[in-house]
Design a protein around this motif. Structure first.
Motif, PDB file in Angstrom:
ATOM      1  N   TYR A 107       0.838  -1.198   0.000  1.00  0.00           N
ATOM      2  CA  TYR A 107       0.000   0.000   0.000  1.00  0.00           C
ATOM      3  C   TYR A 107       0.878   1.254   0.000  1.00  0.00           C
ATOM      4  O   TYR A 107       1.842   1.347   0.758  1.00  0.00           O
ATOM      5  N   LYS A 108       0.506   2.231  -0.836  1.00  0.00           N
ATOM      6  CA  LYS A 108       1.261   3.474  -0.946  1.00  0.00           C
ATOM      7  C   LYS A 108       0.580   4.573  -0.134  1.00  0.00           C
ATOM      8  O   LYS A 108      -0.638   4.764  -0.227  1.00  0.00           O
ATOM      9  N   TRP A 109       1.384   5.267   0.634  1.00  0.00           N
ATOM     10  CA  TRP A 109       0.846   6.371   1.432  1.00  0.00           C
ATOM     11  C   TRP A 109       0.335   7.503   0.539  1.00  0.00           C
ATOM     12  O   TRP A 109      -0.709   8.103   0.808  1.00  0.00           O
ATOM     13  N   SER A 110       1.034   7.786  -0.540  1.00  0.00           N
ATOM     14  CA  SER A 110       0.624   8.871  -1.430  1.00  0.00           C
ATOM     15  C   SER A 110      -0.730   8.566  -2.075  1.00  0.00           C
ATOM     16  O   SER A 110      -1.580   9.453  -2.228  1.00  0.00           O
ATOM     17  N   THR A 111      -0.952   7.326  -2.457  1.00  0.00           N
ATOM     18  CA  THR A 111      -2.229   6.944  -3.067  1.00  0.00           C
ATOM     19  C   THR A 111      -3.359   7.057  -2.060  1.00  0.00           C
ATOM     20  O   THR A 111      -4.459   7.563  -2.388  1.00  0.00           O
TER      21      THR A 111
ATOM     22  N   PHE B  96     -11.672   2.029   1.559  1.00  0.00           N
ATOM     23  CA  PHE B  96     -11.741   0.821   0.731  1.00  0.00           C
ATOM     24  C   PHE B  96     -10.354   0.423   0.228  1.00  0.00           C
ATOM     25  O   PHE B  96     -10.009  -0.758   0.184  1.00  0.00           O
ATOM     26  N   TYR B  97      -9.545   1.423  -0.152  1.00  0.00           N
ATOM     27  CA  TYR B  97      -8.198   1.142  -0.643  1.00  0.00           C
ATOM     28  C   TYR B  97      -7.329   0.500   0.435  1.00  0.00           C
ATOM     29  O   TYR B  97      -6.534  -0.404   0.142  1.00  0.00           O
TER      30      TYR B  97
ATOM     31  N   LEU C 292      -5.609  12.102   9.579  1.00  0.00           N
ATOM     32  CA  LEU C 292      -5.076  10.856  10.139  1.00  0.00           C
ATOM     33  C   LEU C 292      -4.197  10.109   9.143  1.00  0.00           C
ATOM     34  O   LEU C 292      -3.162   9.547   9.498  1.00  0.00           O
ATOM     35  N   ILE C 293      -4.628  10.097   7.864  1.00  0.00           N
ATOM     36  CA  ILE C 293      -3.798   9.427   6.846  1.00  0.00           C
ATOM     37  C   ILE C 293      -2.557  10.248   6.562  1.00  0.00           C
ATOM     38  O   ILE C 293      -1.470   9.708   6.327  1.00  0.00           O
ATOM     39  N   GLY C 294      -2.666  11.552   6.603  1.00  0.00           N
ATOM     40  CA  GLY C 294      -1.517  12.419   6.338  1.00  0.00           C
ATOM     41  C   GLY C 294      -0.403  12.227   7.358  1.00  0.00           C
ATOM     42  O   GLY C 294       0.776  12.248   6.991  1.00  0.00           O
ATOM     43  N   VAL C 295      -0.748  12.044   8.630  1.00  0.00           N
ATOM     44  CA  VAL C 295       0.278  11.842   9.657  1.00  0.00           C
ATOM     45  C   VAL C 295       0.651  10.375   9.817  1.00  0.00           C
ATOM     46  O   VAL C 295       1.534  10.036  10.617  1.00  0.00           O
TER      47      VAL C 295
END
Length: 252
Positions: free
Chosen positions: A189-193, A209-210, A237-240
């Motif tokens: 899994y890619k953080w940027s995606t 979902f991703y 939350l996903i950004g950090v």
């Protein structure tokens, strides 16, 4: 003349009597051959019994199998640069930790190496740092990876790994040892995606979902991203990096 004829008749009568007695002795069984005892003897003479085949004991074949460590041992290389599996060293555990140490070593069978003058050598000396294998830096050994632990957890989870020292690294003790390591694996899994989906399609739960969190994704989908509030929170939350993949792996 009459006397000679009488003596001859007496001799003939005596011969007849002896012949009669001999025939009578034979017919009575006294002088007959005992066939019952003679036949087995003849059979024993004729039949020497079952032939005995001399079986030569198989000779133990000399072991010519090549040891598995030979694949790691280059031929005709410098003895001091051989991998640790190709030599036996008289290690001294009383050396001072972190200090240089010198040990006498001997190559294992079927291993050929040379010295600085390109002459065949069996006994040599190696220089190394006095420390046990489990005290080596992480770059000097390889460990098994465990994919059933959560990398994103508080506190961080550890797992018991089996580590093996690299071939050309010399150390004291067992070259394979257990060690507790932090969970550090990725599922692709890619953080940027994930961040891009959270910003653009977060209101429809695409980011969840991703990441494999389909329950949260359905919640965001039917609540329109929590009327936008849930969407903004997920972006943060996903950004950090607080929200990660559902399988517990790290981002790429």
């Amino acid at each position: 003349m009459a006397a000679a004829a009488g003596a001859l008749r007496s001799l003939c009568c005596l011969c007849r009597v002896l012949l009669f007695l001999s025939q009578f002795y034979i017919l009575s069984g006294g002088g007959s051959l005992n066939l019952e005892h003679s036949q087995p003897l003849a059979q024993a003479v004729k039949d020497p019994g079952p032939a005995r085949t001399a079986t030569a004991a198989p000779r133990t074949a000399e072991s010519t199998e090549i040891p598995p460590y030979i694949t790691k041992c280059p031929s005709n290389g410098l003895c001091s640069r051989l991998p640790a599996d190709c030599m036996d060293c008289a290690t001294n555990f009383s050396c001072v930790y972190g200090k240089p140490a010198t040990f006498d070593c001997m190559v294992k069978p079927f291993v050929t190496c040379v010295d600085q003058d390109l002459k065949p050598q069996k006994n040599f000396v190696i220089n190394m740092t006095c420390r046990f294998c489990w005290q080596l830096p992480e770059t000097d050994y390889e460990c098994s990876n465990f994919t059933n632990c959560m990398t994103v957890a508080c506190p961080r989870q550890r797992y018991k790994a089996n580590c093996t020292v690299r071939d050309h690294i010399h150390c004291l003790g067992n070259r394979t040892f257990p060690k507790m390591l932090y969970c550090n694996w990725t599922g692709g899994y890619k953080w940027s995606t994930a961040l891009a989906l959270s910003i653009t399609l977060g209101g429809f739960g695409a980011d969840r979902f991703y990441l494999g969190q389909w329950r949260e994704g359905l919640g965001k989908l039917f609540s329109f991203g929590g009327l936008g509030i849930w969407t903004l929170i997920d972006v943060l939350l996903i950004g950090v990096g607080y929200v990660g993949p559902a399988d517990g792996s790290l981002y790429i």
